[in-house]
Motif scaffolding. Structure first.
Motif, short mmCIF file in Angstrom:
data_model
loop_
_atom_site.label_atom_id
_atom_site.label_comp_id
_atom_site.label_asym_id
_atom_site.label_seq_id
_atom_site.Cartn_x
_atom_site.Cartn_y
_atom_site.Cartn_z
N GLU A 1 -23.67 -134.33 51.45
CA GLU A 1 -23.61 -135.78 51.32
C GLU A 1 -22.88 -136.22 50.05
OE1 GLU A 1 -26.48 -139.70 50.66
OE2 GLU A 1 -27.39 -137.81 51.31
N GLU A 2 -23.18 -135.57 48.95
CA GLU A 2 -22.54 -135.95 47.69
C GLU A 2 -21.03 -135.81 47.78
OE1 GLU A 2 -22.33 -134.11 43.19
OE2 GLU A 2 -24.31 -134.20 44.15
N ASP A 3 -20.58 -134.74 48.42
CA ASP A 3 -19.15 -134.49 48.55
C ASP A 3 -18.50 -135.53 49.47
OD1 ASP A 3 -17.08 -131.90 48.23
OD2 ASP A 3 -16.72 -133.13 49.99
N LEU A 4 -19.08 -135.75 50.64
CA LEU A 4 -18.49 -136.67 51.60
C LEU A 4 -18.40 -138.09 51.04
CD1 LEU A 4 -19.08 -136.76 55.41
CD2 LEU A 4 -19.05 -138.88 54.13
N ARG A 5 -19.50 -138.57 50.49
CA ARG A 5 -19.51 -139.94 49.97
C ARG A 5 -18.62 -140.07 48.73
NH1 ARG A 5 -25.46 -142.57 50.63
NH2 ARG A 5 -24.17 -144.43 50.30
N GLY A 6 -18.56 -139.01 47.94
CA GLY A 6 -17.67 -139.02 46.79
C GLY A 6 -16.21 -139.12 47.19
N ARG A 7 -15.84 -138.42 48.27
CA ARG A 7 -14.46 -138.50 48.75
C ARG A 7 -14.15 -139.89 49.30
NH1 ARG A 7 -12.05 -133.42 49.11
NH2 ARG A 7 -13.54 -131.74 48.70
N ALA A 8 -15.09 -140.46 50.02
CA ALA A 8 -14.87 -141.82 50.54
C ALA A 8 -14.63 -142.80 49.40
CB ALA A 8 -16.07 -142.25 51.39
N PHE B 1 -20.86 -147.97 55.24
CA PHE B 1 -21.16 -149.38 54.96
C PHE B 1 -21.59 -149.55 53.51
CE2 PHE B 1 -24.89 -152.32 54.76
CZ PHE B 1 -24.15 -153.50 54.63
N GLU B 2 -22.49 -148.69 53.07
CA GLU B 2 -22.99 -148.78 51.70
C GLU B 2 -21.90 -148.54 50.67
OE1 GLU B 2 -27.59 -147.32 52.70
OE2 GLU B 2 -26.15 -145.93 51.77
N ASP B 3 -20.90 -147.72 51.04
CA ASP B 3 -19.82 -147.38 50.11
C ASP B 3 -18.59 -148.27 50.30
OD1 ASP B 3 -21.36 -145.41 48.93
OD2 ASP B 3 -20.65 -143.84 50.28
N ASP B 4 -18.77 -149.42 50.99
CA ASP B 4 -17.72 -150.44 51.12
C ASP B 4 -16.49 -149.95 51.87
OD1 ASP B 4 -19.23 -152.39 49.76
OD2 ASP B 4 -18.56 -151.64 47.82
N MET B 5 -16.68 -149.06 52.81
CA MET B 5 -15.58 -148.60 53.64
C MET B 5 -15.52 -149.42 54.93
SD MET B 5 -14.04 -145.87 52.27
CE MET B 5 -13.46 -144.82 53.60
N CYS B 6 -14.35 -149.38 55.56
CA CYS B 6 -14.21 -149.84 56.94
C CYS B 6 -14.25 -148.61 57.84
CB CYS B 6 -12.89 -150.59 57.11
SG CYS B 6 -12.76 -152.09 56.10
N GLY C 1 -8.25 -140.14 57.53
CA GLY C 1 -8.51 -139.14 58.57
C GLY C 1 -9.52 -138.10 58.15
N ARG C 2 -9.21 -136.84 58.41
CA ARG C 2 -10.14 -135.74 58.15
C ARG C 2 -10.42 -135.52 56.66
NH1 ARG C 2 -6.63 -131.05 60.53
NH2 ARG C 2 -5.74 -132.82 61.60
N ALA C 3 -9.62 -136.15 55.78
CA ALA C 3 -9.69 -135.86 54.35
C ALA C 3 -11.01 -136.27 53.73
CB ALA C 3 -8.54 -136.53 53.61
N ILE C 4 -11.79 -137.10 54.39
CA ILE C 4 -13.11 -137.47 53.86
C ILE C 4 -14.18 -136.51 54.37
CG2 ILE C 4 -14.90 -139.25 53.87
CD1 ILE C 4 -12.66 -141.34 53.93
N ALA C 5 -14.27 -136.32 55.66
CA ALA C 5 -15.36 -135.52 56.23
C ALA C 5 -15.08 -134.02 56.23
CB ALA C 5 -15.65 -135.98 57.67
#
Length: 444
Positions: A40-47, A84-89, A298-302
């Motif tokens: 989770e820390e990695d994914l949300r950090g990338r977003a 949503f919490e990290d202000d992404m679309c 694209g895939r660069a976040i997940a």
């Protein structure tokens, strides 16, 4: 653990892997294998890195930009809530993805609906839900959507998907802007301009802008300037004809990640700076007011945030024609949970995750348990020569297109998706059960 694994992966004192503060042996015991593990820390950090990086890079030019998470890469209602919490679309490409995004609390106005062949039901649901943009992909869809919008007494916010002829990235099947393929309306043939006029004249549609996507697994940013020039040129031509400057331009994205230690990746800050500078050069060349831009990493976040955990079953050694040998390591999953190797010839790496070994490394191939010789998870990797039944094996960089492309081939059960953070695990998608499998089968 190196840059292929997500940022919280470590070796604990006795040599096993931990991720998000959780020992993989404990995760395997609690949730079984195969198992998709999301850091989770990695994914949300990338977003956040993409959102903040692009915001700052475009901000240097006084422009605004939105960043869209690719739900097709990895989706659960909890991930939608994170975004949503990290202000992404978020972009979705089916009615099912739309429902999961909405269930997670993603505001509909921050959702874009993609797809080259949307059904009437999908278009209707998107309108009723109030999605922020529907990316129309054909003249047929423009006509259909307009009719549905008028029937519902609504106005559909649309962007037109443009095939610019500029493409970049990896495998032929993930390049999306060349002329001879299924997506979009051609700029070169004039179909794109015709579609813009059709949307402009349709009473049930509100034409917000134009969209393109030049490929996936992109390392070079050179193509973005040419793509931006062609898109902005189309926008200027439309303005000359109608007097209207379209408000939005989406340049797609699809930035490269590292699957093996030999691969390169396109880091968020580098992607942001390069794309913003390319866009600025295109605006200077073409002219006109700056639109609001959007980008799709694209895939660069997940992708880098996930790993798949397997348990080793059979190990065998096969003599090769060159006089060497290969160690075949068969795991308890395969092409049903890991489709990219057989589909794209994609390369991955792997490591023994439940212990360390001082045995000599062996040329190895990680294979699945399906009745296919092409059922390969990792084609070439060095693993300890004492790899044996019961060992846990971790394959990194499977956060994108692992679970979302999984299937029940050979009636195997799809793995669970579990996120980890600060020593706690949380189930996003439960493992299939035999009861699930039998419930889908209509008994005689």
């Amino acid at each position: 653990m190196g840059e292929v694994f997500s940022t919280t992966v470590r070796r604990v004192a006795d040599g096993a892997l931990s991720v998000g503060g959780c020992d993989v042996r404990d995760l395997a015991g609690a949730y079984g294998t195969p198992l998709y593990i999301v850091d989770e820390e990695d994914l949300r950090g990338r977003a956040r890195a993409f959102r903040e990086g692009f915001g700052a890079a475009f901000g240097r030019y006084g422009a605004e930009v939105d960043v869209y998470y690719a739900s097709k890469a990895l989706l659960s209602s909890k991930i939608a809530r994170w975004m949503f919490e990290d202000d992404m679309c978020m972009d979705v490409a089916s009615g099912g993805e739309l429902e999961i995004a909405l269930r997670g609390g993603m505001p509909p106005e921050r959702i874009g609906l993609h797809g080259n062949n949307k059904s009437d039901a999908e278009l209707r649901r998107a309108l009723e839900a109030g999605v922020g943009r529907i990316i129309v992909d054909s003249m047929t869809e423009i006509e259909t959507l307009n009719a549905i919008a008028l029937e519902l007494d609504l106005v559909a916010p649309v962007m037109v998907r443009i095939t610019t002829g500029v493409h970049a990235g990896g495998h032929e099947y993930i390049a999306t802007a060349h002329e001879d393929q299924k997506f979009g309306l051609s700029l070169a043939s004039g179909a794109a301009f015709e579609a813009l006029l059709e949307c402009h004249d349709a009473a049930g549609l509100r034409l917000n802008g134009i969209h393109t996507h030049i490929g996936s697994q992109i390392l070079s940013l050179d193509a973005f300037q040419e793509s931006a020039e062609r898109m902005l040129g189309l926008r200027a031509a439309f303005a000359a004809d109608t007097g209207i400057w379209l408000d939005e331009v989406d340049l797609g994205g699809g930035f490269a990640i590292r699957y093996t230690p030999d691969d390169e990746e396109l880091a968020p800050h580098r992607a942001a700076a390069g794309v913003a500078d390319a866009v600025a050069a295109a605006v200077d060349k073409v002219g006109g007011p700056w639109p609001r831009f959007s980008i799709e990493p694209g895939r660069a976040i997940a992708g880098p945030a996930g790993m798949t955990l397997y348990r080793v079953g059979v190990v065998k050694h096969v003599a090769l024609e060159d006089g060497g040998a290969r160690q075949y390591v068969a795991v308890d999953g395969g092409m049903s949970d890991h489709m990219r190797t057989i589909t794209y010839g994609a390369s991955y790496t792997a490591t023994v995750a439940s212990r360390v070994s001082e045995a000599e490394p062996a040329r190895s191939r990680v294979v699945g348990k399906h009745c296919e010789s092409g059922d390969i998870v990792v084609k070439d990797v060095e693993l300890p020569s004492d790899t044996s039944r019961g060992d846990l094996l971790a394959v990194p960089a499977t956060g994108a297109y692992g679970r979302t492309m999984s299937n029940n081939y050979n009636a195997l059960l799809r793995p669970a998706v579990v996120s980890v953070r600060d020593g706690e695990a949380d189930v996003h998608i439960r493992r299939d059960t035999l009861e699930d499998l039998l419930s889908w089968d209509v008994a005689p």
